[in-house]
Enzyme design. Sequence first.
Site, PDB file in Angstrom:
ATOM      1  CG  ASN A   9      -1.707   1.244   1.397  1.00  0.00           C
ATOM      2  OD1 ASN A   9      -1.726   2.086   0.493  1.00  0.00           O
ATOM      3  ND2 ASN A   9      -2.379   1.391   2.528  1.00  0.00           N
ATOM      4  CE  LYS A  11      -0.164   3.182   4.773  1.00  0.00           C
ATOM      5  NZ  LYS A  11      -0.124   3.295   6.229  1.00  0.00           N
ATOM      6  CG  HIS A  95      -5.773   1.924   5.241  1.00  0.00           C
ATOM      7  ND1 HIS A  95      -5.336   2.877   6.130  1.00  0.00           N
ATOM      8  CD2 HIS A  95      -4.764   1.044   5.086  1.00  0.00           C
ATOM      9  CE1 HIS A  95      -4.094   2.577   6.490  1.00  0.00           C
ATOM     10  NE2 HIS A  95      -3.723   1.470   5.883  1.00  0.00           N
ATOM     11  CD  GLU A  97      -2.869   5.536   6.796  1.00  0.00           C
ATOM     12  OE1 GLU A  97      -2.813   5.567   5.549  1.00  0.00           O
ATOM     13  OE2 GLU A  97      -1.974   5.028   7.502  1.00  0.00           O
ATOM     14  CD  GLU A 167      -3.406  -2.342   7.315  1.00  0.00           C
ATOM     15  OE1 GLU A 167      -2.364  -2.677   6.735  1.00  0.00           O
ATOM     16  OE2 GLU A 167      -3.955  -1.249   7.132  1.00  0.00           O
ATOM     17  N   GLY A 173       2.723   2.609  10.723  1.00  0.00           N
ATOM     18  CA  GLY A 173       3.636   3.732  10.541  1.00  0.00           C
ATOM     19  C   GLY A 173       4.353   4.146  11.821  1.00  0.00           C
ATOM     20  CB  SER A 212       5.523  -1.470  11.876  1.00  0.00           C
ATOM     21  OG  SER A 212       5.111  -0.126  12.078  1.00  0.00           O
TER      22      SER A 212
HETATM   23  P1  13P Z   1       3.133   0.556   7.650  1.00  0.00           P
HETATM   24  O1  13P Z   1       3.649  -0.733   7.077  1.00  0.00           O
HETATM   25  O2  13P Z   1       3.828   1.767   7.127  1.00  0.00           O
HETATM   26  O3  13P Z   1       3.047   0.503   9.149  1.00  0.00           O
HETATM   27  O4  13P Z   1       1.613   0.707   7.126  1.00  0.00           O
HETATM   28  C1  13P Z   1       0.764  -0.378   7.228  1.00  0.00           C
HETATM   29  C2  13P Z   1      -0.464  -0.080   6.475  1.00  0.00           C
HETATM   30  O5  13P Z   1      -1.221   0.815   6.827  1.00  0.00           O
HETATM   31  C3  13P Z   1      -0.722  -0.841   5.257  1.00  0.00           C
HETATM   32  O6  13P Z   1      -1.986  -0.590   4.757  1.00  0.00           O
END
Ligand code: 13P
Length: 250
Positions: A9, A11, A95, A97, A167, A173, A212
Amino acid sequence: MRQSLVVGNWKMNGSAASIQSLLEGIKQGIATVNKTAVGVCPPYVYLSQVSTSLAGTPVACGVQNVSEQDSGAYTGEIAVSMLKDFGCRYVIVGHSERRNIYGETDEVVAKKFTKTQAGGLIPILCVGELLEEREAGNTENVVQRQLDAVLNSSGVAALSNAVIAYEPVWAIGTGKTASPQQAQDVHAFIRQHIAKQDAAIAAKVQILYGGSMKGSNAAELIAMADVDGGLIGGAALNAEEFLTICRAGD
Ligand code: 13P
């Protein structure tokens, strides 16, 4: 035996140039990945570039979001039918976010899930708890509520053509990964919850871990019985790191 799946992903990261070099790196190394299915989800504006570049490779293309509407006056939105023009396979829906920054409710996420499947694409449904929810002992309640929104509107059979990603928001992150046992516990809970409605579908559905995950911890996470791969943020922006995670799924 479920096939492992690792999806990047990306982002809101990258440029035409950086994405091109990331794609070249992935394509150069993808032959070192044996059995794991692999996908990447770029920002929409690079979808054409990415799908063209990946045509004929085993790497699938996906996106990070989709509209719950079919077409019309929805400024800034992208419909499932448009994604089909680019050979997309996966759509990340719900997601954290999108839920937490853009206010997507369980109901909106459920509609996006339904639309994605109706359009012939595979939703990757994200679920996961905030740190305060975990600390209050509510992880299972939150994950169950997020799952039930989709189960109640699409029915359990819809999960035979979908992927789930657990997640934990506190691990995204942050560099803080769930321990393999913490991930396994929630993955097993998700599978058991689905099994109450359909054991065969529960046994088959791929449940990815996200938060992560990186080259150095992917193998121990994917080794857990109910962890079937990863949804990768930051570590998916480096081809070698991403491929290392993909190989951990073999
Ligand atoms: P990170 O791997 O940067 O923690 O993000 C995970 C994520 O949100 C994947 O959709």
